[in-house]
Design an enzyme around this catalytic site. Sequence first.
Site, PDB file in Angstrom:
ATOM      1  N   CYS A  69      48.947  36.357  30.275  1.00 50.04           N
ATOM      2  CA  CYS A  69      49.756  37.569  30.129  1.00 50.04           C
ATOM      3  C   CYS A  69      51.024  37.475  30.980  1.00 50.04           C
ATOM      4  O   CYS A  69      52.110  37.849  30.543  1.00 50.04           O
ATOM      5  CB  CYS A  69      48.936  38.795  30.510  1.00 50.04           C
ATOM      6  N   CYS A 123      41.332  43.408  30.657  1.00 46.75           N
ATOM      7  CA  CYS A 123      41.754  44.743  30.201  1.00 46.75           C
ATOM      8  C   CYS A 123      41.434  45.001  28.744  1.00 46.75           C
ATOM      9  O   CYS A 123      41.266  46.137  28.343  1.00 46.75           O
ATOM     10  CB  CYS A 123      43.231  44.983  30.492  1.00 46.75           C
TER      11      CYS A 123
END
Lengths: 380, 357
Positions: free
Chosen positions: B101, B197
Amino acid sequence: MPSIYVDHAATTPLSPAAFKAISSQLQQLGNPSSLHTHGRATRKVLEDARESIAREVGSLPSEVIFTASGTEANNIALKGLWWSRMAQGKSVVVISAIEHHAILDPAHWLETHEGAEVIHIPVDVHGVIKLDFFKDLIAQRGDEIAVISIMHSNNETGVIQPIQELVSLAGDIPVHTDAVQSFKKVPLSYKDLGVTALTLSAHKVGGPLGIGVLILRRAYEIPALLHGGGQEREIRSGTLNAPSIVAFSAAASEDYPSADVQRLRDNFIRAVHAAIPDAYINGEASQRLPGIVNITFPGTQSDTLLLLLDNAHVSASTGSACSAGVHEASHVLLAMGHTEATAQSSLRFSFGAASTQADVDFVMSVLPDVIATGRAAHSK
Amino acid sequence: MKLIAAMSGGVDSAVAAARAVEAGHEVIGVHLALAANPQKYRSGARGCCTIEDSHDARRAADVIGIPFYIWDMAEEFHDGVVEDFLAEYSAGRTPNPCLRCNEKIKFAAVLDRARAMGYDGVVTGHYARTQIGPDGKTLHRAVDHSKDQSYVLSVLTIEQINGAIFPLGDTTKVDIRAEAERRGLAVAQKPDSHDICFVPSGDNAGWLRDRLGSEVGPIVDQDGNKIGEHKGAYTYTIGQRKGLGLTVPTADGSPRFVLKIEPVTNTVVVGAREDLAITTMRGERPVWCGPAVGSEVKSGFVQIRAHGAALPCTYYCDGALLVATLEEPLLGLATGQAMVIYDGDRVVGSATVCETQ
């Protein structure tokens, strides 16, 4: 630094007359449903306001039902008319593909929770509902239709819909129209349109937030959403919001400078065409509201453009719904034949009674750079 | 400078944004919407993908007094992080999505867009430091080693680090919470996010099973004898001992550990603890946070997990591969993990483990 507001279709400033009316009424004591002197005093100004709004929209005062928003009025109309017609075995809801979420969502709620069937009338590339489709639908399934709801004009493109033709095709099927964007901007008469129900909202015309109106023919006694004191024909309960109602009436009684607003809007369009040649206007060939223009800027993404415009002190919008703060591709533009990408490259600019040529000039002083930067940010 | 503060809705990024404003930068807050449907990934205020989190970020921006926007990065996140995560697992490797990410979203898609829009860099609440030295900007561990996030930033190139501002690297987490309290930020006591997440339940194996299926395959010993069955090889990790469900005991009763995952044959290989031990690791696609490492052997440290220990090693480059040799053997290292080389507190570079011995 100037701060330019070109989002009048979202909400527009409170007019001075409305401000004066609401301020003064907020200091008056009396529940309009009370029978004593104080109550009667409030009831009087409230009924004056009702009559004045009825005059402006071409209805009878007794057809005016005050609500807390345009959304509430839409919900009462769509659900109430559907329920009352469902009792006669009719279960189809007909709406257009370009309705506001305040119609789309109650329609889908009826579908999910009450067993309604929802049929969407498509629009053409100009953003106008297809009357041929509607005509065929009436011919084939007219006796199954409980209620029809088509907006008077679209909030994203400003395109005006042929409601009168639609009503004559619909025969005795009740038709509701969400006219929150049209009221005061273009000629609008409840009586002439021949609709059963019509929605208005105060804050789109210089009135306060939190007050709406449903115009509903006297003959229709529909089930209520809110139950309580039954203040508004037993269809809507809750102590009437007299200060906001008198302010709505004050705003609605003022003339809206349609010609001036349209001139500004058209000056803006000409300037956009000149500065950004590949930009195109959605619904340009259609009859539109004077203050709204929806523009596609190929190769951009609207959330980036809005950020850059905001940084340049210009408040505009896409006019479409947000999901968790993320702009969805507009269902209105998609229905008009846009791809996800071009729908996501479109902005709505909307002008109001207080807009000036200086506003247009300022927007044009920053817009070409914003578009160029926006293109660079999405060139990958 | 004109900066974009990436605001997750957590306490760290909120204080980072506030510090950037205080340092005199022109800052706007941006919350990244990473899930097309926020509720799909996570509900409740635990991660960085919920509506509540975007609300928390907005309120923090209000308190700090900066403009706030939401950027839809759901597509980039799905393609660059979630798909990569699945592809790596189905290839029998163990990826780190936070690292991906940072590499592909925060300091790529976001930084690129920021730069194209006339901004100079991206501020985040990562616990790491940068320094300007003779070789330009370098990446270093945070002062608070227990919170240090330099590992998940080690994939950044110099160009990306040049556009990164980490205002929290000199402070401990405890002090950041106190500072958030002082600044009136409502997220001061918000719990840290954990796990991955986009895995709603924290049940990594279950999430993978839903997407990759659960094809039954053999569990074999090192001689290739089948001693059990598994339901999806990718749900195992190298070094795993528990939950193997083996019914054939070893001769001496000693426990077995997962040694290898072979995706092509859908086989899990198990063996004794000492067979897990490795001393040399090779990594592909190295990225340097400074001068490139050459064929000359140097001494330093290697770290193989986000909060793992720094292990003394020697390292050099063998062609396109980064090679690290440990002083002490290490038990259990999966391919796909990032190996990050440190020179003291400075991040030298990183690579993806492709071979161990």
